[in-house]
Design an enzyme around this catalytic site. Structure first.
Site, PDB file in Angstrom:
ATOM      1  N   ASP A  33     -22.106 -31.908 -50.850  1.00  0.00           N
ATOM      2  CA  ASP A  33     -22.688 -33.106 -51.441  1.00  0.00           C
ATOM      3  C   ASP A  33     -24.126 -33.328 -50.988  1.00  0.00           C
ATOM      4  O   ASP A  33     -24.608 -32.720 -50.027  1.00  0.00           O
ATOM      5  CB  ASP A  33     -21.848 -34.337 -51.056  1.00  0.00           C
ATOM      6  N   LYS A  53     -24.358 -35.237 -56.299  1.00  0.00           N
ATOM      7  CA  LYS A  53     -24.633 -36.146 -57.404  1.00  0.00           C
ATOM      8  C   LYS A  53     -25.529 -37.276 -56.908  1.00  0.00           C
ATOM      9  O   LYS A  53     -25.373 -37.758 -55.802  1.00  0.00           O
ATOM     10  CB  LYS A  53     -23.322 -36.714 -57.959  1.00  0.00           C
ATOM     11  N   MET A 169     -21.107 -48.486 -53.411  1.00  0.00           N
ATOM     12  CA  MET A 169     -21.984 -48.333 -54.582  1.00  0.00           C
ATOM     13  C   MET A 169     -22.196 -49.673 -55.285  1.00  0.00           C
ATOM     14  O   MET A 169     -22.171 -49.754 -56.518  1.00  0.00           O
ATOM     15  CB  MET A 169     -21.392 -47.298 -55.550  1.00  0.00           C
TER      16      MET A 169
END
Length: 239
Positions: A33, A53, A169
């Site tokens: 990641d 991502k 998030m």
């Protein structure tokens, strides 16, 4: 037999488990990641592919592409390590990758890591639960699949539980989250703890209230990656 080992790397260089390090050292391919600490990446001695991502970036790899890459490597007979930031069980899309591996008959192993909420409360000498004020904890995301937060959760239930609420998030959509919590009866004075870029040199931690959280985010220019904890346990934070 090919194998997929999904490893939670934690946030910094210190919170990965010994089992996770051993898996990296034995890997034949590592798919890692974006936020993996450089000291952990330095343990990789085989082929390494960046599949990180980036939030709200339409040009980065999609989960479908990552799943396809996992299948491709497994079909080559490789021992594949999927290295994820934080913990494998919290908003990590682990189940989709397990399903991809199983679709080609590969063996699957999961190695947990330390999630950002645990890291945040540890750094302020706190906890996610406290039998005097919060008998449980709920994890939610501020970026849902349908991206309609007003209807994604039972906000009245979240408020009435009286549990600590952890938001991953959530910076971008914090106005919606704050308004829904207030609308359904959460006190404006409810403590809020925000941790940005935890366990890195850019780490910042802030203590505020639900009423003032938007001002805090704007004034302090808080952006992702950040974890937000809402509830009475945040009142005890040493920031």
């Amino acid at each position: 037999m090919s194998e997929l080992i999904i490893v939670g790397a934690g946030l910094g260089a210190q919170s990965i488990t010994l089992a996770g390090i051993e898996a990296i050292r034995r890997a034949e391919v590592v798919l890692y990641d974006r936020l993996i600490h450089p000291a952990i990446c330095a343990q990789i001695s085989c082929e390494a592919l960046d599949v990180g991502k980036r939030p709200y970036d339409a040009h980065c790899r999609t989960q479908v592409q990552i799943n396809a890459l996992i299948i491709e490597q497994l079909q080559r007979g490789k021992r594949v390590v999927r290295l994820k930031g934080g913990d494998t069980s919290v908003f990590a899309r682990t189940v989709e990758e397990v399903e991809a591996a199983r679709s080609v008959g590969a063996r699957v192993t999961l190695i947990p890591g330390v999630t950002s909420a645990s890291s945040l409360v540890a750094r302020v000498q706190g906890a996610l639960t406290d039998r005097r004020s919060a008998a449980g904890v709920v994890f939610i995301t501020g970026h849902t699949k349908v991206d309609n937060l007003e209807t994604s959760y039972r906000w009245d239930a979240l408020v009435n539980l009286g549990f600590t609420i952890v938001i991953y998030m959530g910076v971008r959509n914090m106005p919606v989250i704050r308004n829904q919590l207030l609308k359904h009866g959460m006190a404006a004075t409810t403590p809020v703890l925000i941790g940005q870029s935890l366990e890195t040199e850019q780490e910042r931690i802030f203590s505020t209230t639900l009423d003032e959280v938007l001002s805090c985010i704007a004034d302090r220019q808080i952006s992702h990656p950040a974890t937000i904890i809402i509830g009475e346990v945040a009142k005890l934070a040493e920031v």
